[in-house]
Motif scaffolding. Structure first.
Motif, mmCIF file in Angstrom:
data_model
loop_
_atom_site.group_PDB
_atom_site.id
_atom_site.type_symbol
_atom_site.label_atom_id
_atom_site.label_comp_id
_atom_site.label_asym_id
_atom_site.label_seq_id
_atom_site.Cartn_x
_atom_site.Cartn_y
_atom_site.Cartn_z
ATOM 1 N N VAL A 1 10.844 2.079 8.892
ATOM 2 C CA VAL A 1 9.391 2.131 9.089
ATOM 3 C C VAL A 1 8.703 3.114 8.143
ATOM 4 C CG1 VAL A 1 7.559 2.765 10.706
ATOM 5 C CG2 VAL A 1 9.384 1.220 11.434
ATOM 6 N N PRO A 2 9.175 4.347 7.978
ATOM 7 C CA PRO A 2 8.484 5.246 7.033
ATOM 8 C C PRO A 2 8.408 4.672 5.618
ATOM 9 C CG PRO A 2 9.951 6.500 8.438
ATOM 10 C CD PRO A 2 10.259 5.064 8.692
ATOM 11 N N ASN A 3 9.482 4.051 5.155
ATOM 12 C CA ASN A 3 9.442 3.456 3.818
ATOM 13 C C ASN A 3 8.539 2.233 3.791
ATOM 14 O OD1 ASN A 3 10.754 3.654 1.044
ATOM 15 N ND2 ASN A 3 11.063 1.490 1.513
ATOM 16 N N ALA A 4 8.499 1.503 4.909
ATOM 17 C CA ALA A 4 7.616 0.343 4.989
ATOM 18 C C ALA A 4 6.159 0.766 4.841
ATOM 19 C CB ALA A 4 7.823 -0.390 6.309
ATOM 20 N N VAL A 5 5.789 1.910 5.396
ATOM 21 C CA VAL A 5 4.421 2.411 5.248
ATOM 22 C C VAL A 5 4.093 2.619 3.773
ATOM 23 C CG1 VAL A 5 2.877 4.366 5.720
ATOM 24 C CG2 VAL A 5 4.339 3.439 7.544
ATOM 25 N N GLU A 6 5.033 3.205 3.030
ATOM 26 C CA GLU A 6 4.814 3.409 1.589
ATOM 27 C C GLU A 6 4.692 2.076 0.864
ATOM 28 O OE1 GLU A 6 4.188 6.425 0.748
ATOM 29 O OE2 GLU A 6 4.904 7.271 2.644
ATOM 30 N N GLU A 7 5.536 1.127 1.228
ATOM 31 C CA GLU A 7 5.495 -0.187 0.586
ATOM 32 C C GLU A 7 4.184 -0.908 0.898
ATOM 33 O OE1 GLU A 7 7.017 -3.834 -1.334
ATOM 34 O OE2 GLU A 7 6.829 -1.684 -1.674
ATOM 35 N N LEU A 8 3.691 -0.774 2.099
ATOM 36 C CA LEU A 8 2.415 -1.384 2.453
ATOM 37 C C LEU A 8 1.258 -0.739 1.692
ATOM 38 C CD1 LEU A 8 3.207 -1.637 6.232
ATOM 39 C CD2 LEU A 8 2.650 -3.620 4.796
ATOM 40 N N LEU A 9 1.312 0.557 1.491
ATOM 41 C CA LEU A 9 0.305 1.245 0.682
ATOM 42 C C LEU A 9 0.344 0.750 -0.763
ATOM 43 C CD1 LEU A 9 0.704 4.844 2.117
ATOM 44 C CD2 LEU A 9 -1.435 3.534 2.107
ATOM 45 N N ARG A 10 1.534 0.517 -1.280
ATOM 46 C CA ARG A 10 1.676 -0.023 -2.633
ATOM 47 C C ARG A 10 1.145 -1.452 -2.705
ATOM 48 N NH1 ARG A 10 4.115 -3.871 -5.240
ATOM 49 N NH2 ARG A 10 5.150 -4.623 -3.357
ATOM 50 N N PHE A 11 1.549 -2.266 -1.736
ATOM 51 C CA PHE A 11 1.280 -3.697 -1.752
ATOM 52 C C PHE A 11 -0.208 -4.003 -1.618
ATOM 53 C CE2 PHE A 11 1.341 -7.919 0.401
ATOM 54 C CZ PHE A 11 2.023 -8.635 -0.575
ATOM 55 N N GLU A 12 -0.898 -3.280 -0.749
ATOM 56 C CA GLU A 12 -2.341 -3.460 -0.534
ATOM 57 C C GLU A 12 -2.984 -2.084 -0.438
ATOM 58 O OE1 GLU A 12 -4.150 -6.217 -0.481
ATOM 59 O OE2 GLU A 12 -3.323 -7.767 0.838
ATOM 60 N N ALA A 13 -3.262 -1.464 -1.567
ATOM 61 C CA ALA A 13 -3.864 -0.135 -1.559
ATOM 62 C C ALA A 13 -5.205 -0.173 -0.836
ATOM 63 C CB ALA A 13 -4.066 0.364 -2.985
ATOM 64 N N PRO A 14 -5.409 0.683 0.182
ATOM 65 C CA PRO A 14 -6.701 0.674 0.890
ATOM 66 C C PRO A 14 -7.890 0.907 -0.037
ATOM 67 C CG PRO A 14 -5.069 1.879 2.162
ATOM 68 C CD PRO A 14 -4.442 1.590 0.821
ATOM 69 N N PHE A 15 -7.763 1.875 -0.944
ATOM 70 C CA PHE A 15 -8.815 2.102 -1.932
ATOM 71 C C PHE A 15 -8.536 1.229 -3.147
ATOM 72 C CE2 PHE A 15 -9.401 5.981 0.521
ATOM 73 C CZ PHE A 15 -10.774 6.127 0.519
ATOM 74 N N ARG A 16 -9.454 0.314 -3.447
ATOM 75 C CA ARG A 16 -9.291 -0.537 -4.612
ATOM 76 C C ARG A 16 -9.421 0.269 -5.901
ATOM 77 N NH1 ARG A 16 -10.857 -6.047 -3.316
ATOM 78 N NH2 ARG A 16 -11.812 -6.231 -1.251
#
Length: 396
Positions: A267-282
């Motif tokens: 899960v902690p690594n998944a959070v990083e991957e999700l941030l990479r995959f769809e960065a909240p700030f465009r």
């Protein structure tokens, strides 16, 4: 310095056109293919889409300054500024040091029981309904509660806080509406009239507002109020966007959800991957005061430079097979979604804790997510987030 210039093109890329906001990734790929920097003449901004080049811009605060504005609209002439993102050293150093202690690892860890309890309650309530709009049911309540725990501020409602946070970035975008400015003023008015007077004795809000000159913040003028406002409001929209994007990603790629349920240690690594995959700030902006160079391209003085964060996470030079979500990705944490260097997001440890707690609780109790209606993306040109995300939560 190179004399190469990024020549204007007739087929200029506009990051803010509607189709680019709905699905920006083909545009980002085209932008990266054009080179390290592209000048967009219609808006007169210099776009930096690659991971290495954007990182270089964000880390070089001397040549690419924040004090003239970190958003599409320049901060010059604006009466109020956000001290943590729209200042440069030494002023930025002074302000950041004054508010840094509550964000130390040990301090943030004290919030974990409350964050995990909130995650359990939020997920439990959503499961009781079964079919929900994941934005108000799952994505938005967590940052609302987390910010209350951190700052001591209790807004009139979660929706009011969401609307105020949204207005912070929307008010500085090309398509800004007067309503965004009205909402922003409403937030600051509530903060001064009701929020600060109602703060409990021991909280971040009190530290900032009562610290004055002894805490390193200017006791005169709006600096303390705007510092508190920037921490409070910035931590809502970005984390809410992350959580909504995460649920949508697992709807689209259920194999990754199954893997995460089988391997909650990921899960902690998944959070990083999700941030990479769809960065909240465009996007995030900087300005030049003198001529500067990025990737061999000369950028003139007085230029508006846009680090395209949404593109950097899909750069194949940094991330193999970047359009695939992979919760096991080894270098996921090298993303730039939370900034870097002196402007690394102050609340990043809390945002990670919120997302980790929510995803951990969801892996325990939700077998899968099923789409039940059309997802609606926000028209925000700054935040990659959802306005509506109807799903069914299938209980484990």
């Amino acid at each position: 310095m190179s004399n190469v210039a990024a020549a204007p093109r007739r087929d200029a890329i506009d990051l803010y056109r509607p189709e680019a906001l709905r699905d920006p990734y083909p545009l980002y790929a085209e932008l990266r293919a054009r080179g390290p920097v592209t000048h967009e003449p219609e808006r007169d901004i210099w776009l930096v889409p690659g991971h290495a080049e954007a990182a270089a811009v964000l880390r070089d605060h001397r040549r690419f300054v924040s004090g003239d504005g970190a958003t599409y609209e320049s901060a010059l002439g604006r009466t109020e500024r956000y001290p943590l993102i729209e200042t440069d050293p030494p002023e930025h150093t002074r302000i950041r040091r004054a508010v840094q202690p509550p964000f130390a690892r040990a301090e943030i860890e004290q919030l974990r029981p409350g964050i995990e309890s909130a995650a359990a309650a939020i997920v439990g309530q959503a499961l009781a309904h079964g079919e929900v709009d994941a934005v108000p049911a799952l994505a938005q309540p967590m940052p609302d509660r987390a910010m209350a725990m951190l700052t001591g501020l209790t807004p009139p409602s979660c929706q009011a806080l969401v609307d105020w946070s949204d207005a912070v970035v929307r008010a500085q975008e090309p398509a800004a509406d007067p309503r965004h400015t009205e909402l922003l003023l409403e937030a600051l008015t509530w903060l001064g009239a009701d929020g600060i007077p109602g703060l409990p004795a021991h909280c971040l809000g009190r530290l900032i507002m009562d610290g004055g000159s002894t805490g390193g913040l200017d006791p005169e003028g709006p600096e303390r109020l705007m510092t508190l406002a920037s921490i409070w409001l910035a931590g809502v929209d970005s984390t809410g966007a992350l959580l909504g994007n995460a649920i949508d990603a697992f709807v689209e790629q259920p194999d990754q959800w199954e893997l995460l349920r089988a391997r909650p240690d990921l899960v902690p690594n998944a959070v990083e991957e999700l941030l990479r995959f769809e960065a909240p700030f465009r996007v995030f902006y900087r300005r030049t005061r003198d001529e500067a160079e990025v990737g061999g391209v000369a950028i003139p003085a007085g230029a508006t430079v846009c680090a395209v964060l949404g593109s950097t996470g899909r750069d194949p030079r940094q991330f193999a097979d970047p359009d695939r979500l992979d919760v096991t990705r080894e270098n996921a944490r090298t993303h730039l979604a939370l900034g870097t260097s002196i402007h690394l997001c102050l609340g990043a440890p809390l945002a990670r804790m919120e997302a980790t707690s929510m995803l951990t609780e969801l892996t325990r109790r939700v077998q899968r997510f099923e789409r039940t209606g059309d997802a609606v993306r926000s028209p925000s040109g700054t935040m990659r987030k959802f306005d509506a995300l109807p799903v069914r939560l299938v209980a484990a």
